[in-house]
Scaffold this motif. Structure first.
Motif, mmCIF file in Angstrom:
data_model
loop_
_atom_site.group_PDB
_atom_site.id
_atom_site.type_symbol
_atom_site.label_atom_id
_atom_site.label_comp_id
_atom_site.label_asym_id
_atom_site.label_seq_id
_atom_site.Cartn_x
_atom_site.Cartn_y
_atom_site.Cartn_z
ATOM 1 N N GLN A 291 0.877 -1.230 0.024
ATOM 2 C CA GLN A 291 0.045 -0.148 -0.102
ATOM 3 C C GLN A 291 0.916 1.008 0.018
ATOM 4 O O GLN A 291 0.495 2.307 -0.860
ATOM 5 C CB GLN A 291 -0.794 0.010 1.304
ATOM 6 C CG GLN A 291 -2.211 -1.236 1.060
ATOM 7 C CD GLN A 291 -3.024 -0.651 -0.071
ATOM 8 O OE1 GLN A 291 -3.145 0.319 -0.530
ATOM 9 N NE2 GLN A 291 -3.509 -1.985 -0.561
ATOM 10 N N ASP A 292 1.974 1.296 0.645
ATOM 11 C CA ASP A 292 2.882 2.426 0.782
ATOM 12 C C ASP A 292 3.570 2.779 -0.705
ATOM 13 O O ASP A 292 3.405 3.633 -1.133
ATOM 14 C CB ASP A 292 4.003 2.085 1.678
ATOM 15 C CG ASP A 292 4.872 3.234 1.953
ATOM 16 O OD1 ASP A 292 4.355 4.412 2.270
ATOM 17 O OD2 ASP A 292 6.075 3.353 1.699
ATOM 18 N N LEU A 293 3.959 1.461 -1.236
ATOM 19 C CA LEU A 293 4.399 1.940 -2.651
ATOM 20 C C LEU A 293 3.247 2.378 -3.744
ATOM 21 O O LEU A 293 3.581 3.331 -4.431
ATOM 22 C CB LEU A 293 4.797 0.456 -3.385
ATOM 23 C CG LEU A 293 5.592 0.778 -4.761
ATOM 24 C CD1 LEU A 293 6.458 1.558 -5.013
ATOM 25 C CD2 LEU A 293 6.000 -0.473 -5.188
ATOM 26 N N LEU A 294 2.251 1.648 -3.738
ATOM 27 C CA LEU A 294 0.970 1.931 -4.340
ATOM 28 C C LEU A 294 0.515 3.626 -4.203
ATOM 29 O O LEU A 294 0.487 4.564 -4.971
ATOM 30 C CB LEU A 294 -0.193 1.459 -3.982
ATOM 31 C CG LEU A 294 -1.603 1.918 -4.901
ATOM 32 C CD1 LEU A 294 -1.406 1.272 -6.168
ATOM 33 C CD2 LEU A 294 -2.702 0.958 -3.964
ATOM 34 N N ALA A 295 0.424 4.192 -2.956
ATOM 35 C CA ALA A 295 0.321 5.579 -2.445
ATOM 36 C C ALA A 295 1.319 6.421 -3.115
ATOM 37 O O ALA A 295 1.072 7.780 -3.597
ATOM 38 C CB ALA A 295 0.201 5.600 -1.036
ATOM 39 N N PHE A 296 2.744 5.967 -2.989
ATOM 40 C CA PHE A 296 3.873 6.633 -3.542
ATOM 41 C C PHE A 296 3.633 6.807 -5.040
ATOM 42 O O PHE A 296 3.963 8.098 -5.501
ATOM 43 C CB PHE A 296 4.897 6.250 -3.144
ATOM 44 C CG PHE A 296 6.391 6.762 -3.520
ATOM 45 C CD1 PHE A 296 6.759 8.027 -3.328
ATOM 46 C CD2 PHE A 296 6.988 6.502 -5.026
ATOM 47 C CE1 PHE A 296 7.724 8.727 -3.587
ATOM 48 C CE2 PHE A 296 7.990 7.015 -5.428
ATOM 49 C CZ PHE A 296 8.413 8.103 -4.801
ATOM 50 N N LEU A 297 3.327 5.981 -5.761
ATOM 51 C CA LEU A 297 3.296 5.967 -7.107
ATOM 52 C C LEU A 297 2.229 6.877 -7.585
ATOM 53 O O LEU A 297 2.331 7.598 -8.563
ATOM 54 C CB LEU A 297 3.279 4.604 -7.664
ATOM 55 C CG LEU A 297 4.470 3.831 -7.746
ATOM 56 C CD1 LEU A 297 4.287 2.625 -8.172
ATOM 57 C CD2 LEU A 297 5.783 4.592 -8.197
#
Length: 310
Positions: A291-297
């Motif tokens: 979820q962190d990578l998704l939110a960052f991208l």
């Protein structure tokens, strides 16, 4: 009816031996690669064939040739060995503070235009996460997400996204790519249908961009005259520069190639020439690192930067 096998007889050394036999075409060479005596390797191979009740190889004077059963065994065996090596890598990374490997699958447009600097920034701020990137066509990205082979995917809109949670990643502009001196070179936007008399250089089957070109040609009642199909933007540009056809590609991705290859870009007036790239996970994916990578991208500030560069 499913045949039951004694899986205890499928040890990793013997599985690697079969994979090496297929790769090298020789039992003696495979034995050497697996650090086995030839007699021991031959015995292991016979025991595996007894266990699966099928010959895995045809023996001939020049070595070995995999039977259909041998090819299936080697394919799954290689996947198993790679999975075990990945497990060993992740266990080793845990000792070095890497808490999670996130598998990111992305299409060529996303990799060529946007992802490298973003992933470098993410690596500097999330040192406990290692992102593993694999390039696929957009349809392949969606399949990898559905089959659990990827945690996060980036792809061009178009494929069916049922079962996926999607957000907008970036927007890119598609242009007509033309060789120097081509009759269609110009500044004003051109409808894709006005170029259908030309030979085309396209991406491989399964690319979302190719599908859109084919759909537009079909709607116009005209054939898409595909002369060459390749997998990379660079290859497309080289073929166009050689006069073998014209192409449609994302402008930002090919902008650095225009000058050196003496290519020209012309805007397309079709609505689909401005498209969204999506970032997605499977519905219900809740792991914090994913979820962190998704939110960052997908964060708005990043999208604003991307639009500002177009």
């Amino acid at each position: 009816m499913t045949t039951a096998y004694n899986l205890a007889r499928f040890d990793l050394v013997s599985i690697r031996l079969v994979v090496d036999c297929v790769r090298l075409g020789s039992l003696s060479a495979a034995a050497g690669a697996s650090h086995l005596a030839l007699a021991a390797a031959s015995r292991r191979l016979r025991e595996l064939e007894d266990a699966v009740r099928e010959p895995l190889f045809e023996r001939h004077g020049r070595g070995l040739r995999a039977t259909p059963a041998g090819a299936v065994f080697a394919r799954h065996g290689l996947a198993l060995l790679q999975s075990m090596e990945q497990m060993a890598t992740e266990l080793s990374d845990l000792r070095q503070g890497i808490a999670r490997h996130v598998r990111l699958c992305a299409n060529t447009a996303a990799i060529n235009q946007f992802l490298p600097p973003l992933l470098a920034e993410y690596a500097s701020r999330a040192r406990h996460v290692r992102v593993e990137l694999e390039e696929q066509l957009s349809t392949g990205v969606v399949a990898a997400l559905r089959e659990g082979r990827a945690d996060v995917g980036v792809f061009a809109e178009g494929p069916d996204t049922t079962g996926l949670a999607c957000r907008v990643f970036r927007r890119d502009a598609l242009v007509l790519v033309l060789p120097r001196g081509h009759r269609l070179v110009g500044r004003g936007p051109l409808a894709f249908s006005e170029a259908l008399d030309e030979d085309w250089v396209t991406l491989s089957d399964g690319a979302a961009l190719l599908l859109k070109q084919q759909q537009t040609a079909l709607a116009a009642g005209r054939p898409l005259r595909i002369r060459m199909q390749v997998r990379s933007f660079d290859a497309v540009c080289h073929l166009v520069a050689s006069g073998l056809g014209i192409a449609v590609l994302p402008h930002n991705a090919v902008r650095p190639l225009m000058g050196p290859m003496k290519l020209h870009a012309r805007p397309l007036s079709d609505a689909w020439a401005t498209r969204d790239l999506l970032v997605a996970t499977r519905d219900g994916a809740v792991e914090p690192a994913v979820q962190d990578l998704l939110a960052f991208l997908a964060q708005p500030s990043q999208k604003a930067k991307a639009r500002a560069t177009q």
